[in-house]
Design a protein around this motif. Structure first.
Motif, PDB file in Angstrom:
ATOM      1  N   MET A   1       0.672  -1.057   0.088  1.00 15.18           N
ATOM      2  CA  MET A   1      -0.009   0.122  -0.114  1.00 15.18           C
ATOM      3  C   MET A   1       0.962   1.103  -0.262  1.00 15.18           C
ATOM      4  O   MET A   1       0.324   2.301  -0.916  1.00 15.18           O
ATOM      5  N   PHE A   2       1.760   1.920   0.833  1.00 22.99           N
ATOM      6  CA  PHE A   2       3.058   2.301   1.340  1.00 22.99           C
ATOM      7  C   PHE A   2       3.680   2.740  -0.434  1.00 22.99           C
ATOM      8  O   PHE A   2       3.297   3.439  -1.381  1.00 22.99           O
ATOM      9  N   LYS A   3       3.892   1.922  -1.094  1.00 25.93           N
ATOM     10  CA  LYS A   3       4.610   1.711  -2.317  1.00 25.93           C
ATOM     11  C   LYS A   3       3.719   2.464  -3.607  1.00 25.93           C
ATOM     12  O   LYS A   3       3.809   3.042  -4.157  1.00 25.93           O
ATOM     13  N   LYS A   4       2.427   1.802  -3.874  1.00 24.96           N
ATOM     14  CA  LYS A   4       1.507   2.025  -4.100  1.00 24.96           C
ATOM     15  C   LYS A   4       1.172   3.953  -4.218  1.00 24.96           C
ATOM     16  O   LYS A   4       1.343   4.815  -5.208  1.00 24.96           O
ATOM     17  N   THR A   5       1.295   4.620  -3.374  1.00 23.87           N
ATOM     18  CA  THR A   5       1.231   5.862  -2.725  1.00 23.87           C
ATOM     19  C   THR A   5       2.149   6.719  -3.201  1.00 23.87           C
ATOM     20  O   THR A   5       2.541   7.577  -3.804  1.00 23.87           O
ATOM     21  N   GLN A   6       3.671   6.226  -3.000  1.00 22.46           N
ATOM     22  CA  GLN A   6       4.911   6.636  -3.190  1.00 22.46           C
ATOM     23  C   GLN A   6       5.209   6.383  -4.534  1.00 22.46           C
ATOM     24  O   GLN A   6       4.974   7.606  -5.210  1.00 22.46           O
ATOM     25  N   ALA A   7       4.147   5.163  -5.752  1.00 18.31           N
ATOM     26  CA  ALA A   7       4.374   5.742  -6.647  1.00 18.31           C
ATOM     27  C   ALA A   7       3.526   6.718  -7.812  1.00 18.31           C
ATOM     28  O   ALA A   7       3.541   7.634  -8.124  1.00 18.31           O
ATOM     29  N   ARG A   8       1.932   6.839  -7.104  1.00 20.02           N
ATOM     30  CA  ARG A   8       1.108   7.941  -7.498  1.00 20.02           C
ATOM     31  C   ARG A   8       1.876   9.397  -6.962  1.00 20.02           C
ATOM     32  O   ARG A   8       1.919  10.006  -7.513  1.00 20.02           O
ATOM     33  N   ILE A   9       3.072   9.352  -5.686  1.00 23.71           N
ATOM     34  CA  ILE A   9       3.243  10.531  -5.725  1.00 23.71           C
ATOM     35  C   ILE A   9       4.376  11.146  -6.486  1.00 23.71           C
ATOM     36  O   ILE A   9       3.961  12.573  -6.704  1.00 23.71           O
ATOM     37  N   ARG A  10       5.577  10.095  -7.014  1.00 16.33           N
ATOM     38  CA  ARG A  10       6.360  10.096  -8.151  1.00 16.33           C
ATOM     39  C   ARG A  10       5.229  10.959  -9.118  1.00 16.33           C
ATOM     40  O   ARG A  10       6.261  11.229  -9.861  1.00 16.33           O
ATOM     41  N   THR A  11       4.299   9.651  -9.064  1.00 14.89           N
ATOM     42  CA  THR A  11       3.744  10.158 -10.439  1.00 14.89           C
ATOM     43  C   THR A  11       3.412  11.674 -10.584  1.00 14.89           C
ATOM     44  O   THR A  11       3.597  12.362 -12.395  1.00 14.89           O
ATOM     45  N   THR A  12       2.597  11.603  -9.581  1.00 11.04           N
ATOM     46  CA  THR A  12       2.315  13.439  -9.289  1.00 11.04           C
ATOM     47  C   THR A  12       3.427  15.180  -9.711  1.00 11.04           C
ATOM     48  O   THR A  12       3.013  15.573 -10.468  1.00 11.04           O
ATOM     49  N   ILE A  13       4.381  14.157  -8.622  1.00 15.09           N
ATOM     50  CA  ILE A  13       5.365  15.216  -9.339  1.00 15.09           C
ATOM     51  C   ILE A  13       5.887  14.725 -10.848  1.00 15.09           C
ATOM     52  O   ILE A  13       6.260  15.762 -10.651  1.00 15.09           O
ATOM     53  N   GLU A  14       6.225  14.345 -11.288  1.00 13.97           N
ATOM     54  CA  GLU A  14       6.530  14.559 -13.088  1.00 13.97           C
ATOM     55  C   GLU A  14       6.110  15.263 -13.402  1.00 13.97           C
ATOM     56  O   GLU A  14       5.876  15.736 -14.421  1.00 13.97           O
ATOM     57  N   SER A  15       4.588  14.938 -13.382  1.00 10.87           N
ATOM     58  CA  SER A  15       2.960  15.076 -14.285  1.00 10.87           C
ATOM     59  C   SER A  15       3.761  17.122 -13.407  1.00 10.87           C
ATOM     60  O   SER A  15       3.237  17.363 -14.834  1.00 10.87           O
ATOM     61  N   ILE A  16       3.463  17.414 -13.157  1.00 11.31           N
ATOM     62  CA  ILE A  16       3.935  18.834 -11.947  1.00 11.31           C
ATOM     63  C   ILE A  16       5.477  19.328 -12.834  1.00 11.31           C
ATOM     64  O   ILE A  16       4.996  20.535 -13.375  1.00 11.31           O
ATOM     65  N   LYS A  17       5.624  18.568 -12.843  1.00 10.41           N
ATOM     66  CA  LYS A  17       7.493  19.082 -13.079  1.00 10.41           C
ATOM     67  C   LYS A  17       7.374  19.536 -14.520  1.00 10.41           C
ATOM     68  O   LYS A  17       7.599  20.132 -15.279  1.00 10.41           O
ATOM     69  N   ALA A  18       6.300  18.291 -15.678  1.00  9.81           N
ATOM     70  CA  ALA A  18       6.259  17.955 -17.126  1.00  9.81           C
ATOM     71  C   ALA A  18       5.093  19.695 -17.269  1.00  9.81           C
ATOM     72  O   ALA A  18       5.634  20.182 -18.016  1.00  9.81           O
TER      73      ALA A  18
END
Length: 81
Positions: A1-18
């Motif tokens: 569960m924590f890894k999924k949340t962490q992956a979503r956060i990374r994806t969101t951060i990358e999307s914001i950066k883009a």
């Protein structure tokens, strides 16, 4: 569960950066366009001033020709207004 949340956060951060990079690229592009358009306006302004000077000379010469023709007609005895 924590890894999924962490992956979503990374994806969101990358999307914001883009998204930010897209905004930055758009601003840079628009800035270049403004600089280019400013140069064009300056060139057209200089050309307009040059043409205005030529037009003023033409008008001045035309007035001279009109006065000369009036004088010529008056000397020939014609009534000129």
């Amino acid at each position: 569960m924590f890894k999924k949340t962490q992956a979503r956060i990374r994806t969101t951060i990358e999307s914001i950066k883009a998204s930010f990079q897209l905004v930055i690229n758009t601003i840079e592009s628009l800035t270049q366009e403004v600089v280019s358009n400013t140069a064009k306006v300056e060139a057209l302004t200089a050309e307009q001033q040059e043409l205005r000077g030529k037009l003023d000379k033409i008008v001045e010469h035309t007035h001279y020709l009109v006065r000369a023709k009036k004088s010529e007609l008056q000397r020939a005895g014609h009534r000129v207004e």
